[in-house]
Design an enzyme around this catalytic site. Structure first.
Site, mmCIF file in Angstrom:
data_model
loop_
_atom_site.group_PDB
_atom_site.id
_atom_site.type_symbol
_atom_site.label_atom_id
_atom_site.label_comp_id
_atom_site.label_asym_id
_atom_site.label_seq_id
_atom_site.Cartn_x
_atom_site.Cartn_y
_atom_site.Cartn_z
ATOM 1 N N ASP A 1 33.055 25.201 52.535
ATOM 2 C CA ASP A 1 32.931 25.106 51.079
ATOM 3 C C ASP A 1 31.873 24.037 50.809
ATOM 4 O O ASP A 1 31.510 23.267 51.707
ATOM 5 C CB ASP A 1 34.281 24.687 50.475
ATOM 6 C CG ASP A 1 34.208 24.479 48.965
ATOM 7 O OD1 ASP A 1 33.641 25.346 48.273
ATOM 8 O OD2 ASP A 1 34.702 23.448 48.474
ATOM 9 N N SER A 2 31.405 23.984 49.569
ATOM 10 C CA SER A 2 30.482 22.908 49.197
ATOM 11 C C SER A 2 31.147 21.560 49.455
ATOM 12 O O SER A 2 30.468 20.553 49.582
ATOM 13 C CB SER A 2 30.135 23.015 47.716
ATOM 14 O OG SER A 2 31.303 22.833 46.941
ATOM 15 N N TYR B 1 27.544 22.348 44.559
ATOM 16 C CA TYR B 1 26.566 23.428 44.665
ATOM 17 C C TYR B 1 26.303 24.040 43.283
ATOM 18 O O TYR B 1 25.211 24.492 42.985
ATOM 19 C CB TYR B 1 27.106 24.562 45.550
ATOM 20 C CG TYR B 1 27.083 24.348 47.052
ATOM 21 C CD1 TYR B 1 26.581 23.183 47.627
ATOM 22 C CD2 TYR B 1 27.566 25.357 47.902
ATOM 23 C CE1 TYR B 1 26.574 23.029 49.015
ATOM 24 C CE2 TYR B 1 27.552 25.213 49.280
ATOM 25 C CZ TYR B 1 27.063 24.049 49.844
ATOM 26 O OH TYR B 1 27.051 23.908 51.207
ATOM 27 N N GLY B 2 27.362 24.078 42.495
ATOM 28 C CA GLY B 2 27.361 24.895 41.272
ATOM 29 C C GLY B 2 26.408 24.490 40.187
ATOM 30 O O GLY B 2 26.203 25.230 39.229
ATOM 31 N N CYS C 1 34.359 29.528 49.057
ATOM 32 C CA CYS C 1 33.591 29.002 47.922
ATOM 33 C C CYS C 1 33.001 30.194 47.166
ATOM 34 O O CYS C 1 32.275 31.002 47.754
ATOM 35 C CB CYS C 1 32.467 28.124 48.475
ATOM 36 S SG CYS C 1 31.339 27.463 47.242
ATOM 37 N N ASN C 2 33.351 30.297 45.906
ATOM 38 C CA ASN C 2 32.832 31.409 45.097
ATOM 39 C C ASN C 2 31.326 31.295 44.897
ATOM 40 O O ASN C 2 30.611 32.293 44.904
ATOM 41 C CB ASN C 2 33.500 31.403 43.711
ATOM 42 C CG ASN C 2 34.970 31.710 43.780
ATOM 43 O OD1 ASN C 2 35.392 32.821 43.557
ATOM 44 N ND2 ASN C 2 35.779 30.717 44.112
ATOM 45 N N THR C 3 30.860 30.062 44.717
ATOM 46 C CA THR C 3 29.434 29.852 44.453
ATOM 47 C C THR C 3 28.602 30.269 45.665
ATOM 48 O O THR C 3 27.617 31.011 45.548
ATOM 49 C CB THR C 3 29.172 28.360 44.120
ATOM 50 O OG1 THR C 3 30.100 27.948 43.114
ATOM 51 C CG2 THR C 3 27.762 28.137 43.634
ATOM 52 N N GLU D 1 36.088 16.209 44.134
ATOM 53 C CA GLU D 1 35.310 15.579 45.215
ATOM 54 C C GLU D 1 35.556 14.075 45.269
ATOM 55 O O GLU D 1 35.533 13.469 46.337
ATOM 56 C CB GLU D 1 33.807 15.853 45.027
ATOM 57 C CG GLU D 1 33.386 17.266 45.387
ATOM 58 C CD GLU D 1 33.634 17.630 46.847
ATOM 59 O OE1 GLU D 1 33.303 16.828 47.729
ATOM 60 O OE2 GLU D 1 34.176 18.728 47.102
ATOM 61 N N CYS E 1 36.798 29.181 41.136
ATOM 62 C CA CYS E 1 36.166 28.133 41.946
ATOM 63 C C CYS E 1 37.292 27.517 42.762
ATOM 64 O O CYS E 1 38.368 27.221 42.209
ATOM 65 C CB CYS E 1 35.516 27.080 41.049
ATOM 66 S SG CYS E 1 35.005 25.587 41.933
ATOM 67 N N THR E 2 37.057 27.315 44.037
ATOM 68 C CA THR E 2 38.159 26.882 44.904
ATOM 69 C C THR E 2 38.554 25.418 44.702
ATOM 70 O O THR E 2 39.582 24.985 45.207
ATOM 71 C CB THR E 2 37.807 27.135 46.381
ATOM 72 O OG1 THR E 2 36.552 26.489 46.686
ATOM 73 C CG2 THR E 2 37.701 28.626 46.667
ATOM 74 N N HIS E 3 37.760 24.684 43.944
ATOM 75 C CA HIS E 3 38.174 23.313 43.615
ATOM 76 C C HIS E 3 39.251 23.306 42.513
ATOM 77 O O HIS E 3 39.986 22.332 42.383
ATOM 78 C CB HIS E 3 36.981 22.497 43.102
ATOM 79 C CG HIS E 3 36.038 22.013 44.168
ATOM 80 N ND1 HIS E 3 35.225 22.860 44.879
ATOM 81 C CD2 HIS E 3 35.782 20.755 44.643
ATOM 82 C CE1 HIS E 3 34.492 22.145 45.734
ATOM 83 N NE2 HIS E 3 34.817 20.872 45.611
HETATM 84 N N1 DGL Z 1 34.203 25.326 45.416
HETATM 85 C C1 DGL Z 1 33.076 26.015 44.972
HETATM 86 C C2 DGL Z 1 33.381 27.365 44.372
HETATM 87 O O1 DGL Z 1 34.373 27.961 44.687
HETATM 88 C C3 DGL Z 1 31.929 25.335 44.300
HETATM 89 C C4 DGL Z 1 31.993 23.959 43.777
HETATM 90 C C5 DGL Z 1 30.619 23.341 43.632
HETATM 91 O O2 DGL Z 1 30.155 22.778 44.609
HETATM 92 O O3 DGL Z 1 30.027 23.411 42.553
HETATM 93 O O4 DGL Z 1 32.614 27.885 43.608
#
Ligand code: DGL
Length: 249
Positions: free
Chosen positions: A7-8, A39-40, A70-72, A148, A180-182
């Protein structure tokens, strides 16, 4: 089976957590690219470079299968990764279809990162499943930053969520998708502030079930590594960070 997760940052731990329950005997290698998170909110090409570096690192550790937790990262790189590598690659996408089918009348609010929401993959998905224009999309980038930085205090997170949800008439929605997995780290706060008829959904269990199917289909015999996880935090092995975050789910 050596399963690579990345993941990011630490968001994919919410997926790994389900995987440890459903596939408890595998061996896991998790890479949190926290030094490059989020990442997003970054340009797509730059994020793609980060992703390929991470995947090369995981390959050097001998993974048999890869979960993009990670979806992104999935939305911008899954296609190219699958073209380049021949091991199974499991990606993630917001559970829009599931949400739309589960309730056929009310609206669905999809939350994710800015990059996920503006990517073609998501736009195509919505176009395909949302015949009656019932989907709205909302970026909640600050939740990534909070997670984070290990910020989980109610007094910080709840006002942010309330502010972001203010423009929506929640009585007209059936569900909120956590794309988003966060975000699942904050599921209890969503549930706390949303009307009780709204279901908060994420794609974590679905993703792990998919992983399990793929392993079964490929006839991989389950190893007996008792869910051993090697956790890399920005390149440095450190399982204490994993433990700290697992406690917050
Ligand atoms: N956890 C990530 C997701 O599922 C992205 C979070 C990020 O780094 O912006 O999209």
């Amino acid at each position: 089976m050596k399963i690579g997760f990345f993941d990011s940052g630490i968001g994919g731990i919410t997926v790994l957590n389900e995987s440890l329950k459903i596939l408890p005997n595998e061996e896991y290698i998790y890479y949190a690219d926290s030094i490059n998170a989020p990442y997003g909110t970054k340009p797509k090409e730059l994020v793609k470079e980060y992703i390929f570096d991470v995947v090369n690192f995981l390959i050097s550790k001998g993974i048999d299968v890869l979960v993009i937790a990670c979806n992104t990262a999935t939305s911008i790189a899954v296609k190219e990764l699958r073209e380049k590598y021949d091991f199974p690659i499991i990606g993630m996408e917001p559970a829009v279809k599931y949400a739309i089918e589960k309730n056929k009348e009310k609206r669905v609010l999809v939350t994710a990162t800015e990059l996920t929401l503006k990517e073609e993959k998501y736009q195509n998905l919505v176009r395909k499943v949302d015949a009656n224009s019932r989907v709205d999309s909302l970026a909640l980038s600050r939740l990534v930053e909070y997670a984070e930085n290990y910020i989980f205090e109610r007094k910080i997170v709840v006002p942010y969520l309330k502010e972001k949800l203010k423009p929506y008439d929640l009585s007209t929605y059936s569900s909120i998708v956590l794309g988003c997995t966060h975000f699942p780290f904050y599921k209890k706060y969503f549930n706390e502030i949303l009307p009780s008829h709204i279901e908060v959904m994420d794609g974590n269990i679905g993703t792990v079930k998919h992983l399990k199917n793929i392993l079964e289909k490929a006839d991989y015999s389950s190893s007996s590594n008792n869910g051993k996880v090697t956790f890399y935090y920005s390149g440095k092995e450190d399982n204490s960070i994993l433990r700290k975050y697992l406690e917050m789910i």
